[in-house]
Design a protein around this motif. Structure first.
Motif, PDB file in Angstrom:
ATOM      1  N   PHE A  98       0.870  -1.170   0.000  1.00  0.00           N
ATOM      2  CA  PHE A  98       0.000   0.000   0.000  1.00  0.00           C
ATOM      3  C   PHE A  98       0.905   1.218   0.000  1.00  0.00           C
ATOM      4  CE2 PHE A  98      -2.909   3.269   1.099  1.00  0.00           C
ATOM      5  CZ  PHE A  98      -4.129   2.847   0.600  1.00  0.00           C
ATOM      6  N   GLY A  99       1.137   1.767  -1.176  1.00  0.00           N
ATOM      7  CA  GLY A  99       2.054   2.893  -1.309  1.00  0.00           C
ATOM      8  C   GLY A  99       3.462   2.472  -0.926  1.00  0.00           C
ATOM      9  N   PHE A 100       3.966   3.050   0.146  1.00  0.00           N
ATOM     10  CA  PHE A 100       5.328   2.770   0.597  1.00  0.00           C
ATOM     11  C   PHE A 100       5.371   1.789   1.762  1.00  0.00           C
ATOM     12  CE2 PHE A 100       5.453   6.855  -1.533  1.00  0.00           C
ATOM     13  CZ  PHE A 100       6.492   6.642  -2.419  1.00  0.00           C
ATOM     14  N   LEU A 101       4.285   1.097   2.033  1.00  0.00           N
ATOM     15  CA  LEU A 101       4.221   0.125   3.124  1.00  0.00           C
ATOM     16  C   LEU A 101       4.090  -1.286   2.582  1.00  0.00           C
ATOM     17  CD1 LEU A 101       1.733   1.662   5.719  1.00  0.00           C
ATOM     18  CD2 LEU A 101       4.175   1.283   6.028  1.00  0.00           C
ATOM     19  N   GLU A 102       4.691  -2.211   3.288  1.00  0.00           N
ATOM     20  CA  GLU A 102       4.462  -3.628   3.027  1.00  0.00           C
ATOM     21  C   GLU A 102       3.754  -4.195   4.248  1.00  0.00           C
ATOM     22  OE1 GLU A 102       6.774  -7.813   2.195  1.00  0.00           O
ATOM     23  OE2 GLU A 102       7.891  -5.944   1.988  1.00  0.00           O
ATOM     24  N   LEU A 103       2.450  -4.379   4.113  1.00  0.00           N
ATOM     25  CA  LEU A 103       1.610  -4.875   5.203  1.00  0.00           C
ATOM     26  C   LEU A 103       1.456  -6.387   5.079  1.00  0.00           C
ATOM     27  CD1 LEU A 103      -1.173  -2.172   4.814  1.00  0.00           C
ATOM     28  CD2 LEU A 103       0.576  -2.238   6.604  1.00  0.00           C
ATOM     29  N   PHE A 104       1.585  -7.081   6.198  1.00  0.00           N
ATOM     30  CA  PHE A 104       1.389  -8.530   6.161  1.00  0.00           C
ATOM     31  C   PHE A 104      -0.085  -8.820   5.898  1.00  0.00           C
ATOM     32  CE2 PHE A 104       4.850  -8.070   9.423  1.00  0.00           C
ATOM     33  CZ  PHE A 104       5.879  -8.418   8.563  1.00  0.00           C
ATOM     34  N   PRO A 105      -0.389  -9.659   4.917  1.00  0.00           N
ATOM     35  CA  PRO A 105      -1.787 -10.039   4.722  1.00  0.00           C
ATOM     36  C   PRO A 105      -2.260 -10.902   5.890  1.00  0.00           C
ATOM     37  CG  PRO A 105      -0.354 -11.285   3.254  1.00  0.00           C
ATOM     38  CD  PRO A 105       0.512 -10.305   3.974  1.00  0.00           C
ATOM     39  N   THR A 165       2.088 -16.140  10.618  1.00  0.00           N
ATOM     40  CA  THR A 165       3.419 -16.743  10.528  1.00  0.00           C
ATOM     41  C   THR A 165       4.503 -15.791  11.034  1.00  0.00           C
ATOM     42  OG1 THR A 165       3.742 -16.082   8.212  1.00  0.00           O
ATOM     43  CG2 THR A 165       2.806 -18.279   8.615  1.00  0.00           C
ATOM     44  N   VAL A 166       4.374 -14.514  10.696  1.00  0.00           N
ATOM     45  CA  VAL A 166       5.355 -13.529  11.171  1.00  0.00           C
ATOM     46  C   VAL A 166       5.318 -13.430  12.686  1.00  0.00           C
ATOM     47  CG1 VAL A 166       5.915 -11.057  11.243  1.00  0.00           C
ATOM     48  CG2 VAL A 166       5.411 -12.170   9.064  1.00  0.00           C
ATOM     49  N   ASN A 167       4.130 -13.324  13.239  1.00  0.00           N
ATOM     50  CA  ASN A 167       4.020 -13.136  14.685  1.00  0.00           C
ATOM     51  C   ASN A 167       4.311 -14.402  15.471  1.00  0.00           C
ATOM     52  OD1 ASN A 167       3.230 -10.248  15.385  1.00  0.00           O
ATOM     53  ND2 ASN A 167       2.022 -10.719  13.564  1.00  0.00           N
ATOM     54  N   ASP A 168       4.032 -15.560  14.900  1.00  0.00           N
ATOM     55  CA  ASP A 168       4.430 -16.811  15.567  1.00  0.00           C
ATOM     56  C   ASP A 168       5.953 -16.890  15.678  1.00  0.00           C
ATOM     57  OD1 ASP A 168       1.816 -17.615  15.880  1.00  0.00           O
ATOM     58  OD2 ASP A 168       1.881 -19.157  14.319  1.00  0.00           O
ATOM     59  N   ALA A 169       6.651 -16.415  14.650  1.00  0.00           N
ATOM     60  CA  ALA A 169       8.112 -16.475  14.653  1.00  0.00           C
ATOM     61  C   ALA A 169       8.740 -15.347  15.467  1.00  0.00           C
ATOM     62  CB  ALA A 169       8.638 -16.412  13.222  1.00  0.00           C
ATOM     63  N   GLU A 170       8.218 -14.134  15.348  1.00  0.00           N
ATOM     64  CA  GLU A 170       8.853 -12.961  15.952  1.00  0.00           C
ATOM     65  C   GLU A 170       8.327 -12.599  17.335  1.00  0.00           C
ATOM     66  OE1 GLU A 170      11.410 -11.236  14.632  1.00  0.00           O
ATOM     67  OE2 GLU A 170      11.473 -12.529  12.862  1.00  0.00           O
ATOM     68  N   PHE A 171       7.046 -12.788  17.569  1.00  0.00           N
ATOM     69  CA  PHE A 171       6.421 -12.344  18.822  1.00  0.00           C
ATOM     70  C   PHE A 171       5.474 -13.402  19.385  1.00  0.00           C
ATOM     71  CE2 PHE A 171       7.260  -8.708  16.055  1.00  0.00           C
ATOM     72  CZ  PHE A 171       8.160  -8.006  16.847  1.00  0.00           C
ATOM     73  N   ARG A 217       5.100 -14.577   0.952  1.00  0.00           N
ATOM     74  CA  ARG A 217       5.829 -15.567   1.734  1.00  0.00           C
ATOM     75  C   ARG A 217       5.284 -15.659   3.163  1.00  0.00           C
ATOM     76  NH1 ARG A 217      11.422 -13.748   2.348  1.00  0.00           N
ATOM     77  NH2 ARG A 217      10.767 -13.050   4.367  1.00  0.00           N
ATOM     78  N   ASP A 218       4.955 -14.530   3.748  1.00  0.00           N
ATOM     79  CA  ASP A 218       4.505 -14.485   5.135  1.00  0.00           C
ATOM     80  C   ASP A 218       3.105 -13.917   5.237  1.00  0.00           C
ATOM     81  OD1 ASP A 218       6.924 -15.394   6.424  1.00  0.00           O
ATOM     82  OD2 ASP A 218       7.815 -13.472   5.881  1.00  0.00           O
TER      83      ASP A 218
END
Length: 152
Positions: A66-73, A87-93, A82-83
């Motif tokens: 979205f413009g200059f952002l990459e938002l996780f779907p 999946t991102v939050n299970d791995a990172e937080f 890919r993420d």
């Protein structure tokens, strides 16, 4: 910021995206929307309640670019992204004290602090190399307007 104000700000970006996509095959907005049922399923699986503005944005515009952002779907098929949010939050937080919704590109994330299983409305910057966080926007739409549409 309310939905109508955000949509008014986003409309020129969406028009430029449609024109660029038609001319060059590359626009400023590419998103994978989610249904209310998909969002509810991810909330249950993650054990958090996401902010209402975020959920409304994901159903209307979706995660992705979205413009200059990459938002996780919220949900993604492997050939699309890919993420995804889970999946991102299970791995990172995995402790769910923070829910990342966008990547900064430096190993840092933007997202919501979580208290008692409920995400705050404010968006914060989470530094990957220390425990510090800092607020960047009072709500999700303000965050996307400020960081995603800064000069799109």
């Amino acid at each position: 910021m309310d939905q109508a104000e955000f949509h008014r700000l986003a409309e020129p970006v969406l028009r430029r995206t449609a024109a660029a996509d038609a001319e060059h095959g590359l626009g400023l907005v590419y998103g994978r929307t989610a249904t209310a049922a998909e969002i509810a399923a991810v909330e249950r699986a993650m054990g958090v309640v996401l902010p209402e503005q975020y959920k409304a944005f994901m159903t209307q515009y979706g995660g992705g670019i979205f413009g200059f952002l990459e938002l996780f779907p919220v949900v993604a098929r492997p050939h699309e992204y890919r993420d995804n949010l889970r999946t991102v939050n299970d791995a990172e937080f995995p402790d769910r004290t923070f829910v990342a919704v966008a990547v900064v590109g430096t190993g840092d994330h933007w997202g919501f602090p979580v208290t008692g299983g409920r995400c705050h409305d404010q968006v914060w910057f989470h530094f990957h190399d220390d425990a510090n966080h800092e607020p960047v926007a009072g709500d999700f739409l303000e965050f996307v307007a400020r960081h995603g549409m800064r000069s799109a």
